[in-house]
Motif scaffolding. Structure first.
Motif, PDB file in Angstrom:
ATOM      1  N   VAL A  76      22.235  67.419 119.410  1.00  0.00           N
ATOM      2  CA  VAL A  76      21.454  68.110 118.373  1.00  0.00           C
ATOM      3  C   VAL A  76      21.857  69.582 118.315  1.00  0.00           C
ATOM      4  O   VAL A  76      22.036  70.141 117.228  1.00  0.00           O
ATOM      5  CB  VAL A  76      19.938  67.947 118.614  1.00  0.00           C
ATOM      6  N   GLN A  77      22.034  70.212 119.466  1.00  0.00           N
ATOM      7  CA  GLN A  77      22.451  71.618 119.488  1.00  0.00           C
ATOM      8  C   GLN A  77      23.824  71.803 118.852  1.00  0.00           C
ATOM      9  O   GLN A  77      24.037  72.751 118.101  1.00  0.00           O
ATOM     10  CB  GLN A  77      22.472  72.143 120.928  1.00  0.00           C
ATOM     11  N   ILE A  78      24.745  70.899 119.146  1.00  0.00           N
ATOM     12  CA  ILE A  78      26.089  70.983 118.561  1.00  0.00           C
ATOM     13  C   ILE A  78      26.019  70.860 117.046  1.00  0.00           C
ATOM     14  O   ILE A  78      26.666  71.619 116.315  1.00  0.00           O
ATOM     15  CB  ILE A  78      27.017  69.910 119.175  1.00  0.00           C
ATOM     16  N   VAL A  79      25.214  69.919 116.558  1.00  0.00           N
ATOM     17  CA  VAL A  79      25.076  69.728 115.112  1.00  0.00           C
ATOM     18  C   VAL A  79      24.469  70.970 114.467  1.00  0.00           C
ATOM     19  O   VAL A  79      24.950  71.440 113.427  1.00  0.00           O
ATOM     20  CB  VAL A  79      24.243  68.465 114.793  1.00  0.00           C
ATOM     21  N   VAL A  80      23.436  71.517 115.076  1.00  0.00           N
ATOM     22  CA  VAL A  80      22.787  72.717 114.529  1.00  0.00           C
ATOM     23  C   VAL A  80      23.764  73.891 114.499  1.00  0.00           C
ATOM     24  O   VAL A  80      23.858  74.612 113.497  1.00  0.00           O
ATOM     25  CB  VAL A  80      21.509  73.074 115.323  1.00  0.00           C
ATOM     26  N   ILE A  81      24.518  74.076 115.572  1.00  0.00           N
ATOM     27  CA  ILE A  81      25.499  75.171 115.615  1.00  0.00           C
ATOM     28  C   ILE A  81      26.582  74.951 114.556  1.00  0.00           C
ATOM     29  O   ILE A  81      26.963  75.884 113.838  1.00  0.00           O
ATOM     30  CB  ILE A  81      26.113  75.298 117.026  1.00  0.00           C
ATOM     31  N   TYR A  82      27.055  73.726 114.420  1.00  0.00           N
ATOM     32  CA  TYR A  82      28.083  73.416 113.422  1.00  0.00           C
ATOM     33  C   TYR A  82      27.562  73.726 112.026  1.00  0.00           C
ATOM     34  O   TYR A  82      28.247  74.383 111.221  1.00  0.00           O
ATOM     35  CB  TYR A  82      28.494  71.952 113.530  1.00  0.00           C
ATOM     36  N   LEU A  83      26.359  73.269 111.710  1.00  0.00           N
ATOM     37  CA  LEU A  83      25.786  73.514 110.389  1.00  0.00           C
ATOM     38  C   LEU A  83      25.552  75.006 110.154  1.00  0.00           C
ATOM     39  O   LEU A  83      25.781  75.515 109.052  1.00  0.00           O
ATOM     40  CB  LEU A  83      24.492  72.734 110.210  1.00  0.00           C
ATOM     41  N   LYS A  84      25.112  75.700 111.189  1.00  0.00           N
ATOM     42  CA  LYS A  84      24.877  77.146 111.067  1.00  0.00           C
ATOM     43  C   LYS A  84      26.180  77.890 110.805  1.00  0.00           C
ATOM     44  O   LYS A  84      26.229  78.783 109.957  1.00  0.00           O
ATOM     45  CB  LYS A  84      24.198  77.661 112.351  1.00  0.00           C
ATOM     46  N   LEU A  85      27.227  77.518 111.524  1.00  0.00           N
ATOM     47  CA  LEU A  85      28.524  78.192 111.336  1.00  0.00           C
ATOM     48  C   LEU A  85      29.135  77.900 109.985  1.00  0.00           C
ATOM     49  O   LEU A  85      29.895  78.708 109.463  1.00  0.00           O
ATOM     50  CB  LEU A  85      29.491  77.785 112.453  1.00  0.00           C
ATOM     51  N   ASN A  86      28.791  76.764 109.408  1.00  0.00           N
ATOM     52  CA  ASN A  86      29.314  76.402 108.090  1.00  0.00           C
ATOM     53  C   ASN A  86      28.309  76.739 106.983  1.00  0.00           C
ATOM     54  O   ASN A  86      28.431  76.246 105.871  1.00  0.00           O
ATOM     55  CB  ASN A  86      29.681  74.931 108.057  1.00  0.00           C
ATOM     56  N   HIS A  87      27.299  77.529 107.303  1.00  0.00           N
ATOM     57  CA  HIS A  87      26.318  78.056 106.344  1.00  0.00           C
ATOM     58  C   HIS A  87      25.524  76.968 105.624  1.00  0.00           C
ATOM     59  O   HIS A  87      25.143  77.139 104.471  1.00  0.00           O
ATOM     60  CB  HIS A  87      26.993  78.982 105.320  1.00  0.00           C
ATOM     61  N   HIS A  88      25.294  75.852 106.284  1.00  0.00           N
ATOM     62  CA  HIS A  88      24.457  74.816 105.697  1.00  0.00           C
ATOM     63  C   HIS A  88      22.998  74.982 106.060  1.00  0.00           C
ATOM     64  O   HIS A  88      22.138  74.307 105.536  1.00  0.00           O
ATOM     65  CB  HIS A  88      24.943  73.426 106.142  1.00  0.00           C
ATOM     66  N   ILE A  89      22.722  75.886 106.981  1.00  0.00           N
ATOM     67  CA  ILE A  89      21.330  76.137 107.369  1.00  0.00           C
ATOM     68  C   ILE A  89      20.976  77.555 106.987  1.00  0.00           C
ATOM     69  O   ILE A  89      21.702  78.468 107.168  1.00  0.00           O
ATOM     70  CB  ILE A  89      21.123  75.910 108.882  1.00  0.00           C
TER      71      ILE A  89
END
Length: 89
Positions: A76-89
């Motif tokens: 879950v942390q990896i997914v959140v970080i990935y989405l954050k870095l790609n500006h989806h969050i």
């Protein structure tokens, strides 16, 4: 940025120490730290502290359900970080 680094440092140190205390309590058959608390601390940034403590104290490493839940927290942390870095969050 310094405050964020300090947050992670303190949180991981606290998580490490709390996991060590839980191992100490387990050996003495005393009141334990709930797994939920350890997972919450890992989820909010104490993943490295919990993982390090698990290996250092050899705590919870043979408990498959704990390992699975801990792995889920990491995913879950990896997914959140990935989405954050790609500006989806």
């Amino acid at each position: 940025m310094k405050i964020l680094l300090l947050y992670f440092l303190l949180l991981n140190c606290f998580t490490f120490l709390l996991t060590g205390y839980d191992k100490f309590q387990a050996r003495r058959h005393k009141r334990r730290i709930p797994e939920f608390i350890l997972f919450v601390l890992a989820f909010v940034g104490g993943t490295i502290g919990l993982l390090t403590a698990m290996l250092f104290f050899r705590h919870k490493t043979s408990k498959i359900t704990f390992i699975m839940k801990f792995s889920y927290v990491i995913i879950v942390q990896i997914v959140v970080i990935y989405l954050k870095l790609n500006h989806h969050i």
